[in-house]
Design an enzyme around this catalytic site. Sequence first.
Site, PDB file in Angstrom:
ATOM      1  N   PRO A  45       0.828  -1.214   0.000  1.00 46.54           N
ATOM      2  CA  PRO A  45       0.000   0.000   0.000  1.00 46.54           C
ATOM      3  C   PRO A  45       0.864   1.266   0.000  1.00 46.54           C
ATOM      4  O   PRO A  45       2.020   1.231   0.464  1.00 46.54           O
ATOM      5  CB  PRO A  45      -0.804  -0.112   1.306  1.00 46.54           C
ATOM      6  CG  PRO A  45      -0.061  -1.060   2.179  1.00 46.54           C
ATOM      7  CD  PRO A  45       0.740  -1.960   1.286  1.00 46.54           C
ATOM      8  N   ASP A  46       0.313   2.347  -0.532  1.00 49.08           N
ATOM      9  CA  ASP A  46       1.077   3.608  -0.401  1.00 49.08           C
ATOM     10  C   ASP A  46       0.665   4.251   0.912  1.00 49.08           C
ATOM     11  O   ASP A  46       0.115   3.570   1.797  1.00 49.08           O
ATOM     12  CB  ASP A  46       0.851   4.495  -1.642  1.00 49.08           C
ATOM     13  CG  ASP A  46      -0.579   5.002  -1.752  1.00 49.08           C
ATOM     14  OD1 ASP A  46      -0.937   5.563  -2.797  1.00 49.08           O
ATOM     15  OD2 ASP A  46      -1.345   4.828  -0.772  1.00 49.08           O
ATOM     16  N   PHE A  47       0.955   5.520   1.096  1.00 54.02           N
ATOM     17  CA  PHE A  47       0.708   6.143   2.410  1.00 54.02           C
ATOM     18  C   PHE A  47      -0.601   6.916   2.426  1.00 54.02           C
ATOM     19  O   PHE A  47      -1.422   6.750   3.334  1.00 54.02           O
ATOM     20  CB  PHE A  47       1.872   7.109   2.744  1.00 54.02           C
ATOM     21  CG  PHE A  47       3.169   6.388   2.988  1.00 54.02           C
ATOM     22  CD1 PHE A  47       4.022   6.078   1.930  1.00 54.02           C
ATOM     23  CD2 PHE A  47       3.521   5.971   4.264  1.00 54.02           C
ATOM     24  CE1 PHE A  47       5.211   5.383   2.150  1.00 54.02           C
ATOM     25  CE2 PHE A  47       4.712   5.283   4.491  1.00 54.02           C
ATOM     26  CZ  PHE A  47       5.551   4.984   3.430  1.00 54.02           C
ATOM     27  N   ARG A  48      -0.768   7.770   1.381  1.00 55.43           N
ATOM     28  CA  ARG A  48      -1.823   8.784   1.540  1.00 55.43           C
ATOM     29  C   ARG A  48      -3.076   8.509   0.698  1.00 55.43           C
ATOM     30  O   ARG A  48      -4.044   9.224   0.796  1.00 55.43           O
ATOM     31  CB  ARG A  48      -1.238  10.175   1.222  1.00 55.43           C
ATOM     32  CG  ARG A  48      -0.167  10.596   2.249  1.00 55.43           C
ATOM     33  CD  ARG A  48       0.584  11.854   1.880  1.00 55.43           C
ATOM     34  NE  ARG A  48       1.562  12.182   2.921  1.00 55.43           N
ATOM     35  CZ  ARG A  48       2.770  11.638   2.996  1.00 55.43           C
ATOM     36  NH1 ARG A  48       3.158  10.742   2.078  1.00 55.43           N
ATOM     37  NH2 ARG A  48       3.610  11.921   3.974  1.00 55.43           N
ATOM     38  N   ASN A 120      11.051   5.022  -1.719  1.00 57.74           N
ATOM     39  CA  ASN A 120      10.587   3.711  -1.244  1.00 57.74           C
ATOM     40  C   ASN A 120      11.718   2.950  -0.558  1.00 57.74           C
ATOM     41  O   ASN A 120      12.890   3.134  -0.897  1.00 57.74           O
ATOM     42  CB  ASN A 120      10.032   2.900  -2.418  1.00 57.74           C
ATOM     43  CG  ASN A 120       8.847   3.590  -3.067  1.00 57.74           C
ATOM     44  OD1 ASN A 120       8.231   4.476  -2.465  1.00 57.74           O
ATOM     45  ND2 ASN A 120       8.538   3.234  -4.296  1.00 57.74           N
ATOM     46  N   ASP A 122      11.296  -0.474  -0.137  1.00 62.20           N
ATOM     47  CA  ASP A 122      10.941  -1.889  -0.356  1.00 62.20           C
ATOM     48  C   ASP A 122      11.965  -2.647  -1.195  1.00 62.20           C
ATOM     49  O   ASP A 122      11.790  -3.824  -1.479  1.00 62.20           O
ATOM     50  CB  ASP A 122       9.537  -1.973  -0.996  1.00 62.20           C
ATOM     51  CG  ASP A 122       9.431  -1.119  -2.275  1.00 62.20           C
ATOM     52  OD1 ASP A 122       8.332  -0.602  -2.550  1.00 62.20           O
ATOM     53  OD2 ASP A 122      10.448  -0.963  -2.979  1.00 62.20           O
ATOM     54  N   HIS A 139      15.071   7.714   1.340  1.00 65.66           N
ATOM     55  CA  HIS A 139      14.490   7.495   2.672  1.00 65.66           C
ATOM     56  C   HIS A 139      15.005   6.207   3.290  1.00 65.66           C
ATOM     57  O   HIS A 139      14.357   5.609   4.143  1.00 65.66           O
ATOM     58  CB  HIS A 139      12.949   7.490   2.583  1.00 65.66           C
ATOM     59  CG  HIS A 139      12.417   8.874   2.312  1.00 65.66           C
ATOM     60  ND1 HIS A 139      11.088   9.136   2.072  1.00 65.66           N
ATOM     61  CD2 HIS A 139      13.046  10.073   2.201  1.00 65.66           C
ATOM     62  CE1 HIS A 139      10.921  10.434   1.860  1.00 65.66           C
ATOM     63  NE2 HIS A 139      12.098  11.018   1.916  1.00 65.66           N
TER      64      HIS A 139
HETATM   65  N1  APR Z   1      -0.276   4.690 -10.528  1.00 66.80           N
HETATM   66  C1  APR Z   1       0.078   5.995 -10.440  1.00 66.80           C
HETATM   67  N2  APR Z   1       0.040   6.697  -9.284  1.00 66.80           N
HETATM   68  C2  APR Z   1      -0.371   6.044  -8.174  1.00 66.80           C
HETATM   69  C3  APR Z   1      -0.757   4.675  -8.188  1.00 66.80           C
HETATM   70  C4  APR Z   1      -0.684   4.001  -9.428  1.00 66.80           C
HETATM   71  N3  APR Z   1      -1.031   2.706  -9.542  1.00 66.80           N
HETATM   72  N4  APR Z   1      -1.134   4.329  -6.913  1.00 66.80           N
HETATM   73  C5  APR Z   1      -0.982   5.439  -6.148  1.00 66.80           C
HETATM   74  N5  APR Z   1      -0.534   6.457  -6.907  1.00 66.80           N
HETATM   75  C6  APR Z   1      -0.190   7.818  -6.465  1.00 66.80           C
HETATM   76  C7  APR Z   1      -1.185   8.427  -5.497  1.00 66.80           C
HETATM   77  O1  APR Z   1      -2.195   9.113  -6.199  1.00 66.80           O
HETATM   78  C8  APR Z   1      -0.282   9.372  -4.689  1.00 66.80           C
HETATM   79  O2  APR Z   1      -0.250  10.655  -5.287  1.00 66.80           O
HETATM   80  O3  APR Z   1       1.021   7.714  -5.770  1.00 66.80           O
HETATM   81  C9  APR Z   1       1.091   8.739  -4.782  1.00 66.80           C
HETATM   82  C10 APR Z   1       1.546   8.116  -3.471  1.00 66.80           C
HETATM   83  O4  APR Z   1       1.700   9.171  -2.546  1.00 66.80           O
HETATM   84  P1  APR Z   1       2.038   8.844  -1.009  1.00 66.80           P
HETATM   85  O5  APR Z   1       1.116   7.799  -0.519  1.00 66.80           O
HETATM   86  O6  APR Z   1       2.101  10.166  -0.299  1.00 66.80           O
HETATM   87  O7  APR Z   1       3.483   8.171  -1.054  1.00 66.80           O
HETATM   88  P2  APR Z   1       4.858   8.913  -1.227  1.00 66.80           P
HETATM   89  O8  APR Z   1       4.731  10.124  -2.103  1.00 66.80           O
HETATM   90  O9  APR Z   1       5.860   7.902  -1.625  1.00 66.80           O
HETATM   91  O10 APR Z   1       5.159   9.385   0.294  1.00 66.80           O
HETATM   92  C11 APR Z   1       6.375  10.066   0.510  1.00 66.80           C
HETATM   93  O11 APR Z   1       5.901  10.077   2.886  1.00 66.80           O
HETATM   94  O12 APR Z   1       5.475   9.191   4.968  1.00 66.80           O
HETATM   95  C12 APR Z   1       6.430   9.519   4.077  1.00 66.80           C
HETATM   96  O13 APR Z   1       8.528   8.512   4.175  1.00 66.80           O
HETATM   97  C13 APR Z   1       7.231   8.312   3.684  1.00 66.80           C
HETATM   98  O14 APR Z   1       8.513   8.028   1.653  1.00 66.80           O
HETATM   99  C14 APR Z   1       7.217   8.345   2.156  1.00 66.80           C
HETATM  100  C15 APR Z   1       6.862   9.793   1.881  1.00 66.80           C
END
Ligand code: APR
Length: 283
Positions: A45-48, A120, A122, A139
Site C-alpha cells: 500500500p502507499d501512504f496517503r 521507497n 521496499d 528514505h
Molecule cells: N499509478 C500511479 N500513481 C499512483 C498509483 C498508481 N497505480 N497508486 C498510487 N498512486 C499515487 C497516489 O495518487 C499518490 O499521489 O502515488 C502517490 C503516493 O503518494 P504517497 O502515498 O504520499 O506516497 P509517497 O509520495 O511515496 O510518500 C512520501 O511520505 O510518509 C512519508 O517517508 C514516507 O517516503 C514516504 C513519503
Amino acid sequence: SWFKRTPPRLQSKDLEGVAAYIASGRCKNIVIMAGAGISRAAGIPDFRSQGGLYDVLRKWNIDVRRPEDIFTLSRFKEDPKPFYKLMSQLYGGSYRPTLTHSFFRLLDKRRVLNACWTQNVDNLECLAGLPARRLIEAHGTLDSQHCTSCGAKCDDRKMKHAVVTGDIPVCEKKGCGGFVKPDVVMFGESLPLKFWLNLPFLKRADLLIIVGTSLAVPPFSFIANWVPTSCPRVVINMEPVWGVGGRANDVEVLGDCDETVRRLAQLIGADWEAQLDALWKET
Ligand code: APR
Ligand code: ZN
C-alpha cells in the site's frame, strides 16, 4: 548563434511528445523521482491514498495525533511497537517488482538513465535489476538495521523475524538493550549522505519523470525544482502533484503508472515494449 533559443525539447506536452523526445536520441540523462505509488501493483500500500498506510493507522486508532508520528524517531524510541506492528503488515511477504520498476531498468539498459531517486524502502528497484550506482534511496532501506542507542549494526535474521512477527528487536551488545531500527529515514533524521552528494548531478537532467508520489515530503520534493528549467518534467501519477505544473515544459499524465509506462514504451518503439516485457519477466 547564441541568440538562437534552444529548440523546445517536446513537440507536444503529452505522452506522445515525451516518447518522441526519448526516441529522438537527444535525451540522455533521465532522472526519476519515485514514490510508493509504483509499488502498489506489487501489493504494497502507499501512504496517503484511500486505504493506504495512514488509513490503516487511523483504524488502529493508536494514540498518534498525525499518522506520520509513527515514523518519527522520538516516537519510535518511546514506543516502537506500533512501527513494528505496521512493518509486519507491510513487509511480511516477498514482493515482485512492477512493470514501472522494470521500465526504470529499461532506461538504464538503454543508457539514458542518469539516476533513480526513490522514497521507497521496499528494495524493489534493486530487485528489478537497477545497479546501485543509478539508485538513490533517499528514505533509506529495510535491507540493514542499527541500534538506536549505541548505533551497533544488528543481525538481519533478528530483523526479519521482527518484521514478520511484530516483535521488537533489541540490541545484543552487552549492557545496551536499545531498540533496533531498520535503516529507514524517520522524520527527525537526516537523509543519507548519498542523497546530498548526488544533488549537483541533477543539473545534468534533460528529462525528469515524477512517478507514483504525492511529493508531500521535503527535502525529497525539492529535487523537482533542482533540474534545469530547460528540462521537461513529466508527472505520471493518479492525481496531480503539488508544486509541479507551473513550468512551460511541465507535462502531466494522470492514470495508472504501469499502464502509462507501457503506453510510453509502445510510443517510443516496438522493441521498447518487447524489451520491457522481457525485463519484467526476468523479475
Ligand atoms: N499509478 C500511479 N500513481 C499512483 C498509483 C498508481 N497505480 N497508486 C498510487 N498512486 C499515487 C497516489 O495518487 C499518490 O499521489 O502515488 C502517490 C503516493 O503518494 P504517497 O502515498 O504520499 O506516497 P509517497 O509520495 O511515496 O510518500 C512520501 O511520505 O510518509 C512519508 O517517508 C514516507 O517516503 C514516504 C513519503
Ligand atoms: Zn545498542
